[in-house]
Design a protein around this motif. Structure first.
Motif, PDB file in Angstrom:
ATOM      1  N   GLY A  12       0.817  -1.208   0.000  1.00 55.67           N
ATOM      2  CA  GLY A  12       0.000   0.000   0.000  1.00 55.67           C
ATOM      3  C   GLY A  12       0.844   1.248   0.000  1.00 55.67           C
ATOM      4  N   LEU A  13       1.922   1.235   0.779  1.00 51.98           N
ATOM      5  CA  LEU A  13       2.828   2.379   0.821  1.00 51.98           C
ATOM      6  C   LEU A  13       3.493   2.595  -0.526  1.00 51.98           C
ATOM      7  CD1 LEU A  13       4.341   4.584   2.393  1.00 51.98           C
ATOM      8  CD2 LEU A  13       5.988   2.825   3.115  1.00 51.98           C
ATOM      9  N   GLN A  14       3.896   1.501  -1.159  1.00 53.67           N
ATOM     10  CA  GLN A  14       4.544   1.609  -2.466  1.00 53.67           C
ATOM     11  C   GLN A  14       3.606   2.204  -3.503  1.00 53.67           C
ATOM     12  OE1 GLN A  14       5.992  -2.128  -4.012  1.00 53.67           O
ATOM     13  NE2 GLN A  14       7.469  -1.118  -5.352  1.00 53.67           N
ATOM     14  N   GLN A  15       2.341   1.792  -3.474  1.00 56.00           N
ATOM     15  CA  GLN A  15       1.368   2.339  -4.416  1.00 56.00           C
ATOM     16  C   GLN A  15       1.161   3.835  -4.184  1.00 56.00           C
ATOM     17  OE1 GLN A  15      -2.395   0.325  -4.287  1.00 56.00           O
ATOM     18  NE2 GLN A  15      -3.184   1.325  -6.115  1.00 56.00           N
ATOM     19  N   ALA A  16       1.025   4.236  -2.922  1.00 57.39           N
ATOM     20  CA  ALA A  16       0.822   5.651  -2.609  1.00 57.39           C
ATOM     21  C   ALA A  16       2.071   6.462  -2.942  1.00 57.39           C
ATOM     22  CB  ALA A  16       0.470   5.811  -1.130  1.00 57.39           C
ATOM     23  N   PHE A  17       3.236   5.878  -2.675  1.00 62.17           N
ATOM     24  CA  PHE A  17       4.489   6.568  -2.980  1.00 62.17           C
ATOM     25  C   PHE A  17       4.643   6.745  -4.483  1.00 62.17           C
ATOM     26  CE2 PHE A  17       9.308   6.336  -3.253  1.00 62.17           C
ATOM     27  CZ  PHE A  17       9.496   7.647  -2.818  1.00 62.17           C
ATOM     28  N   GLY A  18       4.225   5.739  -5.249  1.00 68.72           N
ATOM     29  CA  GLY A  18       4.259   5.864  -6.703  1.00 68.72           C
ATOM     30  C   GLY A  18       3.344   6.980  -7.184  1.00 68.72           C
ATOM     31  N   ALA A  19       2.159   7.086  -6.578  1.00 74.95           N
ATOM     32  CA  ALA A  19       1.239   8.175  -6.936  1.00 74.95           C
ATOM     33  C   ALA A  19       1.854   9.523  -6.604  1.00 74.95           C
ATOM     34  CB  ALA A  19      -0.082   7.989  -6.199  1.00 74.95           C
ATOM     35  N   LEU A  20       2.567   9.598  -5.492  1.00 74.97           N
ATOM     36  CA  LEU A  20       3.226  10.843  -5.112  1.00 74.97           C
ATOM     37  C   LEU A  20       4.337  11.198  -6.094  1.00 74.97           C
ATOM     38  CD1 LEU A  20       3.677  13.137  -3.043  1.00 74.97           C
ATOM     39  CD2 LEU A  20       5.218  11.585  -1.823  1.00 74.97           C
ATOM     40  N   GLN A  21       5.116  10.211  -6.494  1.00 76.63           N
ATOM     41  CA  GLN A  21       6.194  10.472  -7.451  1.00 76.63           C
ATOM     42  C   GLN A  21       5.644  10.965  -8.783  1.00 76.63           C
ATOM     43  OE1 GLN A  21       7.917   6.462  -6.956  1.00 76.63           O
ATOM     44  NE2 GLN A  21       9.881   7.453  -6.526  1.00 76.63           N
ATOM     45  N   MET A  22       4.590  10.319  -9.275  1.00 75.15           N
ATOM     46  CA  MET A  22       4.001  10.748 -10.549  1.00 75.15           C
ATOM     47  C   MET A  22       3.387  12.133 -10.424  1.00 75.15           C
ATOM     48  SD  MET A  22       2.351   7.327 -12.274  1.00 75.15           S
ATOM     49  CE  MET A  22       1.662   6.588 -10.797  1.00 75.15           C
ATOM     50  N   SER A  23       2.757  12.408  -9.292  1.00 69.49           N
ATOM     51  CA  SER A  23       2.170  13.730  -9.077  1.00 69.49           C
ATOM     52  C   SER A  23       3.249  14.798  -9.005  1.00 69.49           C
ATOM     53  CB  SER A  23       1.352  13.729  -7.779  1.00 69.49           C
ATOM     54  OG  SER A  23       0.270  12.829  -7.865  1.00 69.49           O
ATOM     55  N   THR A  24       4.370  14.467  -8.388  1.00 68.23           N
ATOM     56  CA  THR A  24       5.487  15.403  -8.309  1.00 68.23           C
ATOM     57  C   THR A  24       6.008  15.735  -9.697  1.00 68.23           C
ATOM     58  OG1 THR A  24       6.117  14.482  -6.151  1.00 68.23           O
ATOM     59  CG2 THR A  24       7.766  15.798  -7.307  1.00 68.23           C
ATOM     60  N   GLY A  25       6.171  14.719 -10.518  1.00 73.06           N
ATOM     61  CA  GLY A  25       6.628  14.945 -11.881  1.00 73.06           C
ATOM     62  C   GLY A  25       5.652  15.781 -12.681  1.00 73.06           C
ATOM     63  N   HIS A  26       4.356  15.532 -12.494  1.00 68.40           N
ATOM     64  CA  HIS A  26       3.332  16.299 -13.204  1.00 68.40           C
ATOM     65  C   HIS A  26       3.396  17.771 -12.820  1.00 68.40           C
ATOM     66  CE1 HIS A  26      -0.606  17.305 -14.919  1.00 68.40           C
ATOM     67  NE2 HIS A  26      -0.817  17.979 -13.795  1.00 68.40           N
TER      68      HIS A  26
END
Length: 596
Positions: free
Chosen positions: A489-503
């Motif tokens: 779950g943490l990995q999924q949320a962290f991935g969403a954060l990374q993609m949002s940061t890039g956006h």
């Protein structure tokens, strides 16, 4: 009913166990604050908050402050409580020993701050503002000013304020009009009006040291023309005794939704004598040293209210009898079961509990960084700690206050109709918590600070101090059978954060409104990932303790259950915010202003 007992065991868990491997290493200068001393301080602080501050919280709200002949009077019991507070050395707990304080680490001081905010948030603002004023004075004041004022502020004999806001000028300080005229003796005469000044006047201390933003005659326009001045209520004599009134005082008390026992004043300065703090036209730099401290403190206020709201709701849920459990009668000798048996009540209580434990864990992490920023023997660790504090300050302020307000409303809901009436004291939490989302920079401003300043700073260097430990933890523990689901779950949320940061980085460079439109959602996502990281670490520690055969089985099992609830119920909805972040600004900004 307002119920509070400091969660000392959870505080000690955060201080001694959760963040011992945070990479900041052993910090210098805190040798006196070993585990025994830490426990003793927390226990004594709990007694003060539970037995002295809590009993005057609800009565103080009912009575409020009043102004008599130009002097503000605090509610009954506040003067006596403040005297005990100062006599116990609490005013100087985190202040350097150079000024007569105890020099406690932030990691301990913030826990005591949380207790004060839980037991009596209005009371906590008086010493809280003094502490913030001391930060700015210590960092930017002359040796003469520091040597004269700091010891009296550290003891609580004198208090402090920060005077920024004017009737026409809130967030946009470039519009500030208060002026300062230089005098031949090196002082200045400050003239202007301020509003919304917390602890602007009161009867708790002999003198009040105002830090006032004002403009010099040669000041350039905008925020680059603001200077900071120390303006006392009474002009002290050379021996520290008080002289004449300095024409710095309240003209009215604001009539507020909450925090009624905290004196929020409209202030007038009429040729009030003051002294420059820092360099001319550089006052905002000095004031932000204070404001950044206060922003973390306001986040702790949200946590504090959330904790007492939770405890009061638990007390009521165990006592109130209504209906029968869906899984069978639990209280056969009574006419009904206590409402804590009902799933929706459990949903609210578990949500509050998870918010509080998650916020406390992140707060302890940031507090460790605050200490490391100055006390780590390693230059690299100090630099990394500084980056982390810069990144997380807006998150702590905004997220904790949002969650504290939400917890206060959940407590009202648990009480039902009894929560909506004043006599139970629960509706006070909702009113008191609301301001924390507004002052010291609204939560929207915090989100803009995060995406507009903290993320792009030095090509994202601040973000690395957060991304690296989270990424490493996921990599190291992905195959751990006991916490594997949480890591996923943490990995999924962290991935969403990374993609949002890039956006945000990509879109924001071309159009600042794109980043601004995503800011609030991004701050919440980052904050919940930080909580998820702390919960996963806590669960890992708890499992290890249980395997060792700890005598605190109940504590560690509850820690795991709370972490499971966070990952099952609270983290998944936040991940959907990536969709809002990447949707762009158009649906928000396309509506013509005339159509609203």
């Amino acid at each position: 009913m307002q119920v509070y007992e400091a969660p000392i065991r959870d505080m000690l868990f955060n201080i001694n166990e959760l963040h011992e491997d945070d990479g900041f290493g052993n910090l210098e200068g805190f040798e006196d604050f070993d585990e025994d001393v830490t426990v003793a301080i927390l226990e004594e602080a709990n007694k003060l908050c539970r037995d002295v501050l809590l009993p005057i919280n609800w009565p103080g709200d009912q009575e409020g402050c009043r102004i008599e002949n130009g002097v503000v009077r605090t509610p009954k019991g506040f003067q006596e409580a403040y005297k005990q507070f100062c006599e116990g050395g609490w005013a100087g707990l985190g202040v350097s020993q150079e000024w007569g304080g105890q020099g406690a680490p932030h990691s301990l001081g913030k826990m005591v701050e949380e207790m004060t905010c839980s037991a009596n948030l209005s009371f906590g603002l008086y010493p809280g503002l003094t502490g913030g004023a001391m930060v700015a004075l210590e960092a930017y004041g002359s040796d003469e000013l520091k040597n004269f004022y700091m010891p009296k502020m550290a003891s609580g004999e004198w208090s402090g304020t920060m005077c920024l806001t004017e009737p026409h000028c809130g967030t946009d300080l470039g519009m500030l009009r208060t002026k300062a005229e230089p005098q031949d003796d090196g002082s200045y005469l400050v003239t202007g009006n301020k509003i919304f000044i917390s602890a602007g006047d009161h009867d708790l201390t002999d003198n009040i040291v105002h830090l006032v933003l004002a403009r010099l005659p040669d000041a350039p326009p905008g925020v680059k023309g603001i200077s900071l001045f120390l303006v006392p209520k009474y002009l002290p004599k050379d021996d520290g005794s008080l002289g004449n009134h300095n024409n710095a005082g309240p003209t009215a008390i604001e009539h507020k939704m909450g925090l009624k026992a905290s004196a929020t004043c409209q202030m007038s300065f009429e040729d009030s004598k003051g002294w420059l703090i820092g360099k001319p036209h550089r006052g905002l730099e000095a004031m932000f040293a204070m404001m950044n401290t206060e922003r973390v403190a306001v986040g702790i206020q949200g946590l504090g209210v959330g904790e007492i709201a939770y405890q009061s709701a638990v007390y009521y849920a165990k006592d109130r009898l209504q209906g029968r459990s869906l899984s069978g009668v639990k209280n056969p000798d009574g006419p009904a079961d206590p409402i804590i048996v009902h799933p929706d009540i459990r949903r609210m209580l578990m949500t509050m509990r998870a918010y509080n434990e998650g916020s406390r864990a992140v707060s302890a992490w940031v507090s460790r960084a605050l200490d490391a920023e100055h006390a780590s023997p390693e230059p690299e660790a100090r630099e990394r700690a500084k980056d982390f504090v810069a990144l997380m300050t807006p998150v702590v302020k905004a997220l904790f206050t949002d969650l504290g307000h939400e917890s206060a409303h959940l407590a009202v809901q648990v009480y039902g109709g009894h929560g909506y009436i004043q006599e139970t004291g629960v509706e006070q939490f909702a009113r008191d918590a609301r301001i924390a989302q507004i002052y010291e920079g609204t939560n929207g401003i915090q989100a803009l600070d995060l995406v507009g300043r903290k993320l792009p700073d030095r090509m994202g260097k601040n973000l690395r101090s957060f991304f690296h430990p989270v990424s490493q933890f996921i990599e190291d523990h992905g195959s751990d059978e006991k916490i594997g689901k949480m890591i996923a779950g943490l990995q999924q949320a962290f991935g969403a954060l990374q993609m949002s940061t890039g956006h945000i980085a990509q879109k924001g460079m071309k159009d600042p409104e794109e980043a601004a439109a995503a800011a609030t959602d991004y701050l919440r996502l980052l904050g919940f990932v930080a909580m998820g990281y702390c919960f996963a670490k806590a669960a890992k520690i708890a499992h290890a303790k249980l395997e060792e055969g700890t005598q605190e089985k109940d504590f560690y099992e509850a820690k795991i259950i709370t972490a499971r609830y966070f990952f099952d119920r609270l983290l998944p909805p936040v991940m959907a915010q990536m969709m809002a972040i990447t949707s762009g600004k158009s649906s928000m900004m396309d509506m013509p202003a005339e159509a609203f």
